[in-house]
Design an enzyme around this catalytic site. Structure first.
Site, mmCIF file in Angstrom:
data_model
loop_
_atom_site.group_PDB
_atom_site.id
_atom_site.type_symbol
_atom_site.label_atom_id
_atom_site.label_comp_id
_atom_site.label_asym_id
_atom_site.label_seq_id
_atom_site.Cartn_x
_atom_site.Cartn_y
_atom_site.Cartn_z
ATOM 1 N N GLU B 62 -4.715 3.923 1.413
ATOM 2 C CA GLU B 62 -6.149 3.764 1.689
ATOM 3 C C GLU B 62 -6.834 5.041 2.182
ATOM 4 O O GLU B 62 -7.904 5.387 1.677
ATOM 5 C CB GLU B 62 -6.381 2.606 2.661
ATOM 6 C CG GLU B 62 -6.204 1.220 2.041
ATOM 7 C CD GLU B 62 -4.763 0.730 2.067
ATOM 8 O OE1 GLU B 62 -3.894 1.493 2.541
ATOM 9 O OE2 GLU B 62 -4.496 -0.402 1.619
ATOM 10 N N HIS B 131 -6.730 -10.597 7.375
ATOM 11 C CA HIS B 131 -7.440 -10.609 6.085
ATOM 12 C C HIS B 131 -8.717 -11.442 6.146
ATOM 13 O O HIS B 131 -9.174 -11.948 5.121
ATOM 14 C CB HIS B 131 -6.542 -11.156 4.973
ATOM 15 C CG HIS B 131 -5.475 -10.212 4.517
ATOM 16 N ND1 HIS B 131 -4.371 -9.908 5.279
ATOM 17 C CD2 HIS B 131 -5.337 -9.481 3.380
ATOM 18 C CE1 HIS B 131 -3.591 -9.062 4.617
ATOM 19 N NE2 HIS B 131 -4.160 -8.777 3.470
#
Lengths: 340, 335
Positions: B62, B131
């Protein structure tokens, strides 16, 4: 004579960098440098071998010790000095300083004060050059401290995976702030790390600018053909991490040994020994560099600071309303008119 | 051309497709954006149209993805980086906050970073604590980042198209539970004043300010309140930074009562910031305290029943509204 001229030019650039760094140190000691931090690259001047081998249009990022690279890429020392002094006339209008100097026109995509923070940007630039088939290369300059940052390995993997025109250039000056490299790295063969990702890797003697230049030319040609590279320049940081750091973490003996092979003096001695320049020529080059940097220092001290209102400029692009000054907000809330 | 019914997911995909058609410098980079078609299917098929040089499948790296986007943006491309979940924003905060958001300023205006970071957040799929977050407040605190959170199908398309011509970095947060929502999309009518909050429903008794999926809970609450004679302004913020406050203040000064609704954990939230601004700017017009309604201050649990209970519902918003306007306390109110 061409080879002689190139070597002499590299010497002139190294001498200008040395003089610049000495004057920046003076600027700091005179209390005229903006900010409490100043990282000098004295001892790392052989980086000229890499920076000087890059083509016009190639781009680069630097980290804490990037003054020399920027000068070698054509920076105006007066504008650099003004930026380091926090003046309006500086490259970044006094908002960046030593650690955030940049110049789009010369391909400097930014100095970075986060160790390794500017490394992935050259991979993004490489993506641009690949997609546009522009033939440009982008080079990240960083120290051995960044060899321990995860972002370097993400960036090397992507550069190798996508075969981008990118070079990772580690100037190993043996210290990440006050920690010697062997206390930070389990294995010191940094080139092997790069090779493991599929990069072409080389190590060059950082006291010998000609050796750095030779290694750089091979890596740049390969990078332009889609083979990304890694160059380690083995150097020694002559002074502490920042200007006020007296390096209590290393011995006087070690420092003396480290300074023994000075890259600037080594280049000078070789030019003289090979008969490429006589002492008078070299003295003249040295004096010109000193005079140029004296003038840059005085101009920086005399230059005007940025106006207060410029504080609100460039948070967003022109056209977007600038952030509201605190006092305006307080007036709107507390003035009688607004509360009526 | 008139509006066609489509989904939020398809509207975003269409915006990417059209932006890539309009500008050859637009590239997509992220995990699974190419061959797989995006974890939520948003980029499905784009690699077949535009090829692997423009739709770039990245490794699970990322910070590298965002850092590469920053460098590509500095040198002339217009990257759309995708972060699969906003929960991973902590991984990329250096590249986003220290690099993308600050380059223009610290380099004295020389170099902007015109990139879009697309990501999705919110609850509703029983995806648990790592999440399901709503982390927009982390980003709101960073000067130099534009922050957009579309609630409708039409906004999903037009705000993304607008983001892709902005000269600054934009974080574009989609809501995972809105991808299947249907609504009208009119691609032919661009959004003239992107980012300005819009009034989604008008009424003079109460102002409800929200964004992203909570807009729909707020609209449902407003309908419930209307059935009981309480008429609400419902405002969709759309762009959280920079925020045009005028629309909010005009409404609050008219109604004198306001609730700000967010799905995020309430402490330190966007709702807290907006409540503070209204408190400062509209103090003399307020009849009641500014109410913040948000997620409980807990990590999101996986059990669907607990997850539902952790975030505001239309029922809660309506009950709070009735209490605020009529002083009718709900059943759960302390006696």
């Amino acid at each position: 004579m061409t080879a002689n001229s190139a070597a002499l030019q590299r010497y002139r650039t190294m001498r200008r960098i040395r003089s610049f760094e000495e004057r920046v140190g003076e600027l700091f000691l005179r209390g005229e440098s903006a900010g409490s931090m100043l990282h000098l690259s004295i001892g790392e001047e052989a980086v000229v071998g890499m920076a000087g081998a890059m083509a016009p249009g190639d781009t680069f990022t630097t980290h804490h010790r990037g003054h020399g690279v920027f000068l070698a890429r054509g920076a105006d020392p007066a504008r650099m000095m003004a930026e380091i002094a926090g003046k309006e006339a500086g490259y970044c209008r006094g908002k960046g300083g030593s650690m955030h100097i940049a110049d789009r026109a010369l391909g400097h995509l930014g100095a970075n004060a986060i160790v390794g923070g500017g490394i992935p940007h050259v991979v993004g630039a490489g993506l641009t050059y690949r997609n546009r088939r522009s033939g440009q290369v982008s080079v990240a300059f960083f120290g051995d401290g960044a060899m321990q940052q995860g972002i370097l390995y993400e960036a090397m993997n992507m550069a190798a995976l996508w075969r981008l025109p990118v070079i990772f250039c580690c100037i190993n000056n043996q210290y990440g702030m006050g920690t010697r490299v062997d206390r930070a790295a389990g294995r010191l063969a940094f080139g092997a790390r790069a090779k493991a990702f599929g990069l072409q890797a080389a190590i060059a003697d950082g006291r010998d600018v000609e050796a750095v230049s030779d290694a750089a030319q091979g890596l740049l040609a390969a990078a332009r053909a889609g083979q990304p590279g890694f160059l380690e320049i083995d150097a020694y940081r002559f002074y502490g991490h920042a200007r006020m750091d007296k390096s209590p973490y290393r011995t006087a003996e070690e420092e003396a040994a480290g300074r023994l092979r000075d890259p600037v003096l080594t280049a000078r001695a070789r030019l003289a020994a090979e008969g490429q320049a006589d002492a008078a020529d070299l003295d003249r080059i040295d004096a010109e560099a000193a005079a140029e940097m004296d003038a840059a220092l005085e101009a920086a001290v005399q230059a005007a600071p940025p106006p207060d209102a410029s504080m609100f400029e460039d948070v967003f692009a022109p056209g977007t309303p600038a952030p509201r000054p605190q006092r305006d907000r307080l007036c709107a809330i507390l003035s009688e008119g607004a509360r009526a | 051309m008139s509006a066609v019914e489509t989904t939020y997911r398809e509207a975003i995909r269409q915006a990417l497709l059209d932006a890539m058609q309009a500008d050859p410098d637009v590239i997509l980079i992220g995990e699974e954006v190419g061959v797989y078609g995006g974890a939520y299917g948003v980029t499905k098929g784009l690699i077949e149209v535009y090829g692997a040089e423009r739709v770039i499948d990245a490794p699970i790296s990322e910070p590298g993805i965002v850092g590469v986007a920053v460098g590509a943006a500095m040198t002339g491309l217009r990257p759309v980086a995708e972060l699969m979940y906003v929960d991973f924003i902590g991984l990329v905060m250096d590249q986003l906050a220290n690099q993308a958001a600050k380059s223009r300023y610290m380099f004295g205006g020389q170099m902007g970073v015109p990139m879009v970071l697309r990501t999705q957040g919110g609850t509703g799929r029983s995806a648990a604590a790592q999440h399901s977050q709503s982390l927009e407040a982390w980003l709101l605190h960073v000067p130099g980042l534009r922050l957009v959170m579309p609630a409708t199908v039409n906004d999903a398309y037009h705000l993304l198209r607008a983001a892709l011509v902005q000269p600054d970095p934009v974080v574009f947060i989609e809501h995972k539970r809105l991808y299947t929502m249907k609504g009208p999309l009119d691609v032919a009518v661009p959004d003239g004043d992107w980012g300005r909050p819009v009034l989604r429903r008008a009424g003079n008794d109460l102002t409800i300010i929200s964004y992203s999926r909570m807009l729909h809970e707020s609209l449902a609450a407003a309908a419930t309140l209307a059935a009981q004679g309480v008429e609400s302004d419902v405002i969709d913020l759309r762009c959280l930074n920079p925020l045009d406050e005028a629309v909010l203040f005009d409404s609050v000064r008219r109604t004198g009562r306001v609730m700000v609704v967010t799905e995020a954990a309430l402490t330190g939230s966007v709702a807290s910031e907006i409540a503070a601004r209204i408190g400062e700017a509209c103090f003399d017009w307020l009849e009641e305290p500014v109410l913040r309604i948000g997620g409980e201050d807990i990590p999101i649990p996986v059990a669907p029943a607990l997850e539902r209970a952790a975030i505001p519902t239309a029922g809660l918003i309506a009950e709070a509204g009735l209490w605020l306007v009529r002083r009718e306390a709900p059943a759960w109110a302390a006696r």
